[in-house]
Design a protein around this motif. Structure first.
Motif, PDB file in Angstrom:
ATOM      1  N   MET A   1      -7.152  -3.100  -4.654  1.00  0.00           N
ATOM      2  CA  MET A   1      -5.862  -2.051  -3.849  1.00  0.00           C
ATOM      3  C   MET A   1      -4.348  -2.838  -3.842  1.00  0.00           C
ATOM      4  SD  MET A   1      -7.588  -1.108  -0.769  1.00  0.00           S
ATOM      5  CE  MET A   1      -6.052  -0.322   0.226  1.00  0.00           C
ATOM      6  N   LEU A   2      -4.667  -4.027  -3.718  1.00  0.00           N
ATOM      7  CA  LEU A   2      -3.141  -4.978  -3.970  1.00  0.00           C
ATOM      8  C   LEU A   2      -2.909  -4.633  -5.553  1.00  0.00           C
ATOM      9  CD1 LEU A   2      -1.565  -7.293  -1.954  1.00  0.00           C
ATOM     10  CD2 LEU A   2      -2.686  -8.805  -3.187  1.00  0.00           C
ATOM     11  N   PHE A   3      -3.783  -5.404  -6.304  1.00  0.00           N
ATOM     12  CA  PHE A   3      -2.797  -5.081  -7.748  1.00  0.00           C
ATOM     13  C   PHE A   3      -2.865  -3.702  -7.846  1.00  0.00           C
ATOM     14  CE2 PHE A   3      -5.938  -9.181  -8.138  1.00  0.00           C
ATOM     15  CZ  PHE A   3      -4.242  -9.952  -8.271  1.00  0.00           C
ATOM     16  N   LEU A   4      -3.100  -2.632  -7.537  1.00  0.00           N
ATOM     17  CA  LEU A   4      -2.492  -1.464  -7.501  1.00  0.00           C
ATOM     18  C   LEU A   4      -1.164  -0.970  -7.731  1.00  0.00           C
ATOM     19  CD1 LEU A   4      -3.292   1.517  -7.969  1.00  0.00           C
ATOM     20  CD2 LEU A   4      -4.561   1.706  -6.216  1.00  0.00           C
ATOM     21  N   TYR A   5      -0.977  -1.658  -6.154  1.00  0.00           N
ATOM     22  CA  TYR A   5       0.127  -1.138  -5.380  1.00  0.00           C
ATOM     23  C   TYR A   5       1.395  -2.405  -6.513  1.00  0.00           C
ATOM     24  CZ  TYR A   5       2.549  -0.439  -1.229  1.00  0.00           C
ATOM     25  OH  TYR A   5       3.855   0.066  -0.247  1.00  0.00           O
ATOM     26  N   ILE A   6       0.952  -3.849  -6.676  1.00  0.00           N
ATOM     27  CA  ILE A   6       1.886  -4.038  -7.831  1.00  0.00           C
ATOM     28  C   ILE A   6       2.219  -3.425  -8.179  1.00  0.00           C
ATOM     29  CG2 ILE A   6       1.960  -6.408  -9.179  1.00  0.00           C
ATOM     30  CD1 ILE A   6       0.429  -7.345  -6.794  1.00  0.00           C
TER      31      ILE A   6
ATOM     32  N   ALA B   1       3.113  -7.129   0.901  1.00  0.00           N
ATOM     33  CA  ALA B   1       3.023  -7.823  -0.725  1.00  0.00           C
ATOM     34  C   ALA B   1       3.186  -7.335  -1.634  1.00  0.00           C
ATOM     35  CB  ALA B   1       1.822  -9.333  -0.342  1.00  0.00           C
ATOM     36  N   GLY B   2       1.720  -7.054  -2.306  1.00  0.00           N
ATOM     37  CA  GLY B   2       1.761  -5.844  -3.468  1.00  0.00           C
ATOM     38  C   GLY B   2       3.643  -5.342  -3.738  1.00  0.00           C
ATOM     39  N   PHE B   3       3.561  -5.229  -2.741  1.00  0.00           N
ATOM     40  CA  PHE B   3       4.770  -4.331  -2.485  1.00  0.00           C
ATOM     41  C   PHE B   3       6.575  -5.294  -3.439  1.00  0.00           C
ATOM     42  CE2 PHE B   3       9.000  -3.686   0.023  1.00  0.00           C
ATOM     43  CZ  PHE B   3       9.869  -2.615  -1.026  1.00  0.00           C
ATOM     44  N   SER B   4       6.362  -6.121  -2.062  1.00  0.00           N
ATOM     45  CA  SER B   4       7.181  -7.387  -2.252  1.00  0.00           C
ATOM     46  C   SER B   4       6.492  -8.231  -3.847  1.00  0.00           C
ATOM     47  CB  SER B   4       6.834  -8.279  -1.282  1.00  0.00           C
ATOM     48  OG  SER B   4       7.436  -7.976  -0.061  1.00  0.00           O
ATOM     49  N   LEU B   5       5.724  -7.889  -4.399  1.00  0.00           N
ATOM     50  CA  LEU B   5       5.513  -9.069  -5.529  1.00  0.00           C
ATOM     51  C   LEU B   5       5.863  -7.918  -6.756  1.00  0.00           C
ATOM     52  CD1 LEU B   5       1.574 -10.115  -4.870  1.00  0.00           C
ATOM     53  CD2 LEU B   5       4.184 -11.492  -5.367  1.00  0.00           C
TER      54      LEU B   5
ATOM     55  N   LYS C   1      -7.549  -0.660  13.449  1.00  0.00           N
ATOM     56  CA  LYS C   1      -8.051  -1.962  14.225  1.00  0.00           C
ATOM     57  C   LYS C   1      -6.452  -2.830  14.533  1.00  0.00           C
ATOM     58  CE  LYS C   1     -10.707  -4.747  17.061  1.00  0.00           C
ATOM     59  NZ  LYS C   1     -12.527  -5.906  17.869  1.00  0.00           N
ATOM     60  N   HIS C   2      -6.491  -3.550  12.926  1.00  0.00           N
ATOM     61  CA  HIS C   2      -5.625  -4.702  12.943  1.00  0.00           C
ATOM     62  C   HIS C   2      -5.089  -4.228  11.733  1.00  0.00           C
ATOM     63  CE1 HIS C   2      -8.637  -7.638  15.027  1.00  0.00           C
ATOM     64  NE2 HIS C   2      -9.267  -7.287  14.401  1.00  0.00           N
ATOM     65  N   ASN C   3      -4.195  -3.115  11.854  1.00  0.00           N
ATOM     66  CA  ASN C   3      -3.851  -2.667  10.537  1.00  0.00           C
ATOM     67  C   ASN C   3      -1.995  -3.202  10.382  1.00  0.00           C
ATOM     68  OD1 ASN C   3      -2.936  -0.426   8.801  1.00  0.00           O
ATOM     69  ND2 ASN C   3      -1.713   0.288   9.677  1.00  0.00           N
ATOM     70  N   SER C   4      -1.642  -3.617  11.461  1.00  0.00           N
ATOM     71  CA  SER C   4      -0.649  -4.312  11.097  1.00  0.00           C
ATOM     72  C   SER C   4      -0.228  -5.089  10.458  1.00  0.00           C
ATOM     73  CB  SER C   4       0.482  -4.874  12.315  1.00  0.00           C
ATOM     74  OG  SER C   4      -1.259  -5.898  13.740  1.00  0.00           O
ATOM     75  N   VAL C   5      -1.287  -6.446  10.102  1.00  0.00           N
ATOM     76  CA  VAL C   5      -1.984  -7.221   9.634  1.00  0.00           C
ATOM     77  C   VAL C   5      -2.849  -6.531   8.267  1.00  0.00           C
ATOM     78  CG1 VAL C   5      -3.446  -9.001   8.995  1.00  0.00           C
ATOM     79  CG2 VAL C   5      -2.413  -8.638  11.112  1.00  0.00           C
ATOM     80  N   ASN C   6      -3.593  -5.718   8.251  1.00  0.00           N
ATOM     81  CA  ASN C   6      -3.977  -5.266   6.239  1.00  0.00           C
ATOM     82  C   ASN C   6      -2.536  -5.060   5.845  1.00  0.00           C
ATOM     83  OD1 ASN C   6      -6.707  -6.110   7.747  1.00  0.00           O
ATOM     84  ND2 ASN C   6      -6.416  -4.799   8.565  1.00  0.00           N
ATOM     85  N   TYR C   7      -2.009  -3.449   6.307  1.00  0.00           N
ATOM     86  CA  TYR C   7      -0.826  -3.346   5.772  1.00  0.00           C
ATOM     87  C   TYR C   7       0.106  -4.463   5.316  1.00  0.00           C
ATOM     88  CZ  TYR C   7       2.660  -0.887   3.728  1.00  0.00           C
ATOM     89  OH  TYR C   7       3.449  -0.040   2.866  1.00  0.00           O
ATOM     90  N   GLY C   8      -0.006  -5.268   5.607  1.00  0.00           N
ATOM     91  CA  GLY C   8       1.141  -6.693   5.719  1.00  0.00           C
ATOM     92  C   GLY C   8       0.676  -7.055   4.741  1.00  0.00           C
ATOM     93  N   ILE C   9      -1.037  -7.226   4.328  1.00  0.00           N
ATOM     94  CA  ILE C   9      -1.270  -7.873   3.251  1.00  0.00           C
ATOM     95  C   ILE C   9      -1.111  -7.039   1.930  1.00  0.00           C
ATOM     96  CG2 ILE C   9      -3.540  -8.553   2.046  1.00  0.00           C
ATOM     97  CD1 ILE C   9      -4.270  -9.468   4.877  1.00  0.00           C
ATOM     98  N   MET C  10      -1.054  -5.601   2.355  1.00  0.00           N
ATOM     99  CA  MET C  10      -0.989  -5.129   1.077  1.00  0.00           C
ATOM    100  C   MET C  10       0.188  -4.589   1.122  1.00  0.00           C
ATOM    101  SD  MET C  10      -3.450  -3.351  -0.061  1.00  0.00           S
ATOM    102  CE  MET C  10      -4.819  -4.597   0.182  1.00  0.00           C
TER     103      MET C  10
END
Length: 190
Positions: free
Chosen positions: A1-6, A130-134, A119-128
């Motif tokens: 998912m992260l690489f797809l977002y990048i 990072a794809g936008f940032s990269l 439940k942990h969406n703020s952390v999970n989306y924060g990780i995702m």
């Protein structure tokens, strides 16, 4: 998912920061007209967030992301074809990239919740995110390294290559999600 977002953010973010100067160098826009090109990207980005979010609720996250990535490929093709004689290709390319970017940004929060829960969406989306940032780093780096005067073809081809990596990631996501769904169904049936 992260690489797809990048991959979904790289080409649009490559253009966002330099759209005005590229419009002037490649397509011969005046500074005022180039500023309007930037406005077209912003408008397409904003509208796409709403439309893509709704479409992903109705048709699914991955199919909607695939459509956005295809629009990015078409947009990059339009940018490659744009010249001073056919400036409309340049504008169309920017609008399509704006739609792609807005779609990814509009879909990914819901996609993240769908996959990992709320439940942990703020952390999970924060990780995702990072794809936008990269993608925001990778796109301008591609542009800087590959631009040759007023010829940006290699930048567009490079961004297309990143998008193709994203298409592979999309296929991997489909396979993994299908596998997880079958496993979930097997567990709940017993």
């Amino acid at each position: 998912m992260l690489f797809l977002y990048i991959s979904g953010c790289t080409a649009p973010l490559m253009m966002f920061s330099s759209a005005s100067s590229i419009a002037q160098m490649q397509a011969g826009f005046t500074p005022a007209a180039a500023a309007l090109c930037v406005s077209a990207i912003a408008f397409a980005n904003t509208v796409a967030r709403f439309i893509a979010g709704s479409a992903s609720d109705k048709f699914g996250r991955l199919p909607s992301l695939a459509c956005a990535q295809i629009l990015s490929f078409v947009g990059l093709g339009c940018l490659m074809a744009a010249t001073q004689e056919n400036q409309s290709f340049f504008v169309a390319g920017l609008i399509l990239l704006g739609i792609c970017y807005g779609s990814f940004v509009g879909i990914y929060p819901g996609f993240t919740v769908d996959q990992f829960g709320s439940k942990h969406n703020s952390v999970n989306y924060g990780i995702m995110a990072a794809g936008f940032s990269l993608g925001g780093v990778l796109g301008p780096v591609i542009l800087t390294v590959t631009a040759d005067g007023s010829n940006f073809s290699l930048a567009y081809i490079s961004a297309t290559s990143v998008g193709l990596v994203g298409a592979v990631c999309w296929l991997v996501c489909i396979r993994l999600l299908s596998k997880n769904k079958k496993e979930f169904n097997r567990r709940t049936a017993t």
